[in-house]
Structure formats: C-alpha cells, structure tokens
Write a protein that holds these residues in place. Structure first.
Motif, PDB file in Angstrom:
ATOM      1  N   UNK A  15      16.599  -0.759  13.698  1.00  0.00           N
ATOM      2  CA  UNK A  15      15.634  -0.144  14.710  1.00  0.00           C
ATOM      3  C   UNK A  15      14.746  -1.357  15.499  1.00  0.00           C
ATOM      4  N   UNK A  16      14.131  -2.085  14.421  1.00  0.00           N
ATOM      5  CA  UNK A  16      13.261  -3.271  14.718  1.00  0.00           C
ATOM      6  C   UNK A  16      13.809  -4.185  15.729  1.00  0.00           C
ATOM      7  N   UNK A  17      15.121  -4.622  15.388  1.00  0.00           N
ATOM      8  CA  UNK A  17      15.735  -5.538  16.348  1.00  0.00           C
ATOM      9  C   UNK A  17      16.362  -5.010  17.511  1.00  0.00           C
ATOM     10  N   UNK A  18      16.896  -3.838  17.352  1.00  0.00           N
ATOM     11  CA  UNK A  18      17.770  -3.510  18.459  1.00  0.00           C
ATOM     12  C   UNK A  18      17.407  -2.242  19.052  1.00  0.00           C
ATOM     13  N   UNK A  19      16.950  -1.016  18.081  1.00  0.00           N
ATOM     14  CA  UNK A  19      16.581   0.189  18.586  1.00  0.00           C
ATOM     15  C   UNK A  19      15.405   0.199  19.354  1.00  0.00           C
ATOM     16  N   UNK A  20      14.373  -0.463  19.044  1.00  0.00           N
ATOM     17  CA  UNK A  20      13.268  -0.530  19.589  1.00  0.00           C
ATOM     18  C   UNK A  20      13.517  -1.071  21.025  1.00  0.00           C
ATOM     19  N   UNK A  21      13.795  -2.271  21.355  1.00  0.00           N
ATOM     20  CA  UNK A  21      14.245  -2.849  22.575  1.00  0.00           C
ATOM     21  C   UNK A  21      14.959  -1.946  23.486  1.00  0.00           C
ATOM     22  N   UNK A  22      16.035  -1.416  23.084  1.00  0.00           N
ATOM     23  CA  UNK A  22      16.897  -0.500  23.597  1.00  0.00           C
ATOM     24  C   UNK A  22      16.207   0.747  24.046  1.00  0.00           C
ATOM     25  N   UNK A  23      15.060   1.341  23.229  1.00  0.00           N
ATOM     26  CA  UNK A  23      14.346   2.459  23.589  1.00  0.00           C
ATOM     27  C   UNK A  23      13.292   2.010  24.747  1.00  0.00           C
ATOM     28  N   UNK A  24      12.958   0.940  24.764  1.00  0.00           N
ATOM     29  CA  UNK A  24      11.846   0.376  25.992  1.00  0.00           C
ATOM     30  C   UNK A  24      12.643   0.409  27.154  1.00  0.00           C
ATOM     31  N   UNK A  25      14.101  -0.035  27.078  1.00  0.00           N
ATOM     32  CA  UNK A  25      14.790  -0.215  28.259  1.00  0.00           C
ATOM     33  C   UNK A  25      15.172   1.285  28.859  1.00  0.00           C
ATOM     34  N   UNK A  26      15.629   2.146  27.824  1.00  0.00           N
ATOM     35  CA  UNK A  26      15.769   3.331  28.541  1.00  0.00           C
ATOM     36  C   UNK A  26      14.612   4.300  29.295  1.00  0.00           C
ATOM     37  N   UNK A  27      13.284   3.664  28.763  1.00  0.00           N
ATOM     38  CA  UNK A  27      12.329   4.506  29.047  1.00  0.00           C
ATOM     39  C   UNK A  27      11.756   3.859  30.355  1.00  0.00           C
ATOM     40  N   UNK A  28      12.132   2.688  30.824  1.00  0.00           N
ATOM     41  CA  UNK A  28      11.563   2.123  32.011  1.00  0.00           C
ATOM     42  C   UNK A  28      11.723   2.824  33.243  1.00  0.00           C
ATOM     43  N   UNK A  29      12.867   3.704  33.525  1.00  0.00           N
ATOM     44  CA  UNK A  29      12.920   4.453  34.801  1.00  0.00           C
ATOM     45  C   UNK A  29      12.121   5.705  34.583  1.00  0.00           C
ATOM     46  N   UNK A  30      11.602   6.184  33.450  1.00  0.00           N
ATOM     47  CA  UNK A  30      11.005   7.286  33.247  1.00  0.00           C
ATOM     48  C   UNK A  30       9.520   7.332  32.983  1.00  0.00           C
ATOM     49  N   UNK A  31       9.061   6.277  32.730  1.00  0.00           N
ATOM     50  CA  UNK A  31       7.577   6.064  32.238  1.00  0.00           C
ATOM     51  C   UNK A  31       6.788   4.842  32.643  1.00  0.00           C
ATOM     52  N   UNK A  32       7.645   3.980  33.469  1.00  0.00           N
ATOM     53  CA  UNK A  32       7.116   2.710  33.806  1.00  0.00           C
ATOM     54  C   UNK A  32       5.738   2.852  34.912  1.00  0.00           C
ATOM     55  N   UNK A  33       4.829   2.161  34.447  1.00  0.00           N
ATOM     56  CA  UNK A  33       3.400   2.262  35.513  1.00  0.00           C
ATOM     57  C   UNK A  33       3.554   1.181  36.186  1.00  0.00           C
ATOM     58  N   UNK A  34       2.721   1.181  37.575  1.00  0.00           N
ATOM     59  CA  UNK A  34       2.767   0.446  38.456  1.00  0.00           C
ATOM     60  C   UNK A  34       1.026  -0.073  38.354  1.00  0.00           C
ATOM     61  N   UNK A  35       0.974  -1.258  38.832  1.00  0.00           N
ATOM     62  CA  UNK A  35      -0.468  -1.861  38.847  1.00  0.00           C
ATOM     63  C   UNK A  35      -0.566  -2.535  40.301  1.00  0.00           C
ATOM     64  N   UNK A  36      -2.125  -2.706  40.618  1.00  0.00           N
ATOM     65  CA  UNK A  36      -2.277  -3.161  41.957  1.00  0.00           C
ATOM     66  C   UNK A  36      -2.362  -4.731  41.764  1.00  0.00           C
ATOM     67  N   UNK A  37      -1.854  -5.433  42.354  1.00  0.00           N
ATOM     68  CA  UNK A  37      -1.762  -7.032  42.449  1.00  0.00           C
ATOM     69  C   UNK A  37      -2.213  -7.531  43.756  1.00  0.00           C
ATOM     70  N   UNK A  38      -3.319  -8.280  43.797  1.00  0.00           N
ATOM     71  CA  UNK A  38      -3.653  -8.813  45.173  1.00  0.00           C
ATOM     72  C   UNK A  38      -3.502 -10.299  44.878  1.00  0.00           C
ATOM     73  N   UNK A  39      -2.616 -10.804  45.922  1.00  0.00           N
ATOM     74  CA  UNK A  39      -2.287 -12.396  45.707  1.00  0.00           C
ATOM     75  C   UNK A  39      -3.326 -13.162  46.091  1.00  0.00           C
ATOM     76  N   UNK A  40      -4.452 -12.869  46.862  1.00  0.00           N
ATOM     77  CA  UNK A  40      -5.456 -13.517  47.222  1.00  0.00           C
ATOM     78  C   UNK A  40      -6.640 -13.440  46.345  1.00  0.00           C
ATOM     79  N   UNK A  41      -6.647 -12.488  45.231  1.00  0.00           N
ATOM     80  CA  UNK A  41      -7.758 -12.356  44.671  1.00  0.00           C
ATOM     81  C   UNK A  41      -7.948 -13.487  43.460  1.00  0.00           C
TER      82      UNK A  41
END
Length: 382
Positions: A15-41
């Motif tokens: 789980x530590x070396x394979x399961x957790x990274x896989x779970x993170x990958x599978x969750x990306x389309x469902x729970x990914x958060x956006x953030x505001x980024x201003x290139x001139x800031x």
C-alpha cells in the motif's frame, strides 16, 4: 497466525509504495482542486540562506541568488550564518554592497535557531528558504510567486533535482526522487502535499511560527504547520533547482538516520500532525509519512514470518518462494555493500539504495524514540 501477520505487513508495504500512489491517481478526476495563479504577481520576497561553514559554495550561491530573474527592489537576500568559522562570513561581507545581508550568530545552535531569529526580521511578505549548496534556475521565483495570488495557498515547494551522475547510488536515488515528486504533485492537486523540500520552498511570513530549538526536521514541521493552519501547500515541478548528490554512502546514511529521528521526535511531541477531520491531509500524512517510517519494521516482520513458515513447511511451498525472492533482493543489496561507494548497475544499485534508506529509517526511529539525536550535525559533503 503467522500467515495473518505476513499478509497484514506485506499489504502495508504494498500500500505504501504502490497502493497509495495508485489511489491518488484514481482520485485526480474526482477530487482535484483548482487554484488561482497570476503570472504577473510579484510580492516582496526574502530569501534566507542558512549556512554553517559553507565557504566552498557560498560565493556561488550568492552569485546565483543575485542573478535571479525577479525585481531586485522586491528581493531581500539574507545569509544566516550559524557559528561559521571557515571564512563563510568574510565571503558574504564582500557582497554587502550588493545588498546581501549577513546575520552571523554565535555560538552554533542549529538551523532552526537561526530561522527563529532571522524570519521575524525579514521584510518580505513571502519567505523563501533554501540550502547553500542548492542552485536555483533564474526563473524560480517567477514560478513560485504567482501561486501566492491565491489566498488559500500558504506554501509552495519546488523541484530540487539531484545531480547524481557521479554518485555511487545514483540509479536508486534518482528513481526515489522521481517517485517522490510524482506523489507530491498528486497530493497538491487534491489539496496539500505533506512534503516540502528543504532545499527550495516558500511560505507566507505570517504563517511561520517559532519552533523548539531542538527541532531537527524543520522543513517538514514548518510545511505541515502551514497545511494544518488551513492553507494549501503545493508542489510546482516548473520551479527547478539543482543539488549535488552526496558523494559518500556513509554520510548519506547518517543524513537519512537524522531525518527519520527528527520525524519520530516530532511525532512524539504531536508537532506537524494533522487532525483526522482534515481528511486529505491526515490521509496523506498517514500514507506518505507515518507508514513509510514504519516500513523497516514491516520488512523485518515479513522476513521473520516467511522464514518461520518456510521452515515449518519444509521449504516446499509459497512461503519458500517468497523467502527466496527476499533473499535474492537482499543479496543484491549486500553485493552493493562490498563496495558502497562504487557505481553499480540498477540491479544492484536499486536494492542497495532501498535497503540503505530503510536501515537508516529503522535506526532513525530508535534514535528518535529515545531522544538521543542532536540538533547540530556534520553536514554531508556534496
């Protein structure tokens, strides 16, 4: 009973070396958060370089810092010297006319002590922390700072690439860091990463809280405190810096021992430990950190269980096959031990590096639990 213990410990390692990274990958389309980024800031920035006897690299580091592509009037550069006595301070003073500030502290008290004293004196809204031997690409600050246009972002870490071509464990170390960066990126997209690289990270000045002077794993605790306060900690792979790999296995081994010892010290204190209601952060802390620190103990249990089962069954079933795989893997690592500073092919280098860091983690856990690790140490040659 032995089969149950073997199953649980093996499942934990997988789980530590394979399961957790896989779970993170599978969750990306469902729970990914956006953030505001201003290139001139471009907020005001204070770059703090803690240094102890860095005469060999400090001039190069200052030149590198002065060459950053960022408005000079919005960039403060401070070298915080922790009892240096090798000429580091004299080299820094040569750049005072260029606006570089030397804060020389004596006697030597450890990195966190100089950070506790230096950060409150900084004028920048954003604090950038780095090591003296880490060299930034010119656009690093222009990559990091736009993230802070989003008030939810409290800290951002970059990609410190290990130049491991000449390192004895280059294959293993390079693979390990690529794996770590992937996990950091996935955690960032879901909310916050639980790892900042002490060689390059930035945080809002008001989110820094002074830590006990015997804190060893300062970058981890500082980053986690930002996340626990409810701000996001992001990893930006486009903010690149380089660092030479450790040239001696023994020094790298001691560095890994120290890191895990510091982690267990903070775990016992409850510093940098998120609350369960911070679901993603707590899950990532448990999976990416706590269980990873416990892997060496799991490996010992796994070996003991498979050896016992193979012995009880006359070395004639699946336990024997599993034991054989382990013995071959550890034999490759032992071959690496015969010439630890040699550059081995991946078939030897990867098992050697894996076993080296887990042996270091096992010793580090003991030193952390017993409280014998010192806050000051002899830095590794790179």
């Amino acid at each position: 009973m032995l089969w149950t213990i073997l199953f649980v410990t093996s499942a934990t390692v997988i789980y530590v070396y394979a399961g957790y990274p896989l779970a993170l990958t599978l969750l990306q389309p469902l729970a990914a958060k956006s953030s505001r980024r201003e290139d001139t800031y471009a907020p005001s920035v204070t770059l703090i370089i803690p240094a102890y006897n860095e005469a060999l690299v400090i001039q190069k580091k200052i030149e590198n810092s002065l060459g950053l592509d960022y408005p000079r009037e919005r960039l403060e550069i401070i070298v915080s010297s922790d009892g240096s006595n090798d000429g580091t301070n004299e080299i820094v003073r040569q750049y005072e006319a260029s606006g570089v500030i030397l804060r020389a502290f004596t006697p030597r008290a450890g990195k966190i002590s100089v950070l506790n004293l230096s950060i409150p004196e900084a004028i920048g809204d954003i604090i950038v922390l780095c090591d003296a031997n880490v060299m930034f690409r010119p656009d690093v600050l222009r990559r990091l700072m736009p993230h802070f246009a989003d008030p939810e972002v409290g800290a951002v870490t970059g990609d410190v690439r290990i130049q491991s071509e000449d390192a004895p464990f280059g294959e293993g170390e390079g693979l390990y860091y690529k794996y770590e960066r992937l996990i950091q990126l996935q955690e960032s997209r879901l909310g916050s990463t639980v790892t900042v690289d002490g060689g390059l990270y930035a945080l809002r000045r008001e989110l820094f809280h002074q830590l006990p002077t015997d804190t060893i794993l300062d970058d981890f605790v500082i980053g986690m405190n930002v996340a626990i306060a409810g701000r996001r900690v992001l990893y930006d792979p486009s903010a690149v810096a380089t660092e030479n790999a450790t040239i001696d296995v023994w020094q790298e081994f001691h560095r890994k021992v120290r890191i895990v010892a510091g982690a267990f010290r903070e775990l016992l204190r409850g510093h940098g430990v998120p609350r369960p209601r911070q679901i993603q952060l707590f899950w990532s802390y448990l999976s990416h950190k706590l269980l990873r620190w416990l892997v060496p103990w799991c490996l010992l249990v796994i070996f003991g269980c498979t050896l016992s089962l193979a012995w009880l069954r006359g070395f004639a079933d699946v336990a024997t096959a599993f034991l054989t795989i382990q013995l071959v893997f550890y034999a490759c690592a032992l071959i690496g031990c015969t010439r630890p500073n040699a550059r081995w092919p991946a078939i030897i280098g990867v098992p050697f590096y894996f076993c080296m860091i887990n042996t270091a983690a096992w010793i580090g856990s003991l030193r952390g639990l017993t409280g014998i690790e010192k806050v000051t140490w002899n830095k590794a040659s790179r």
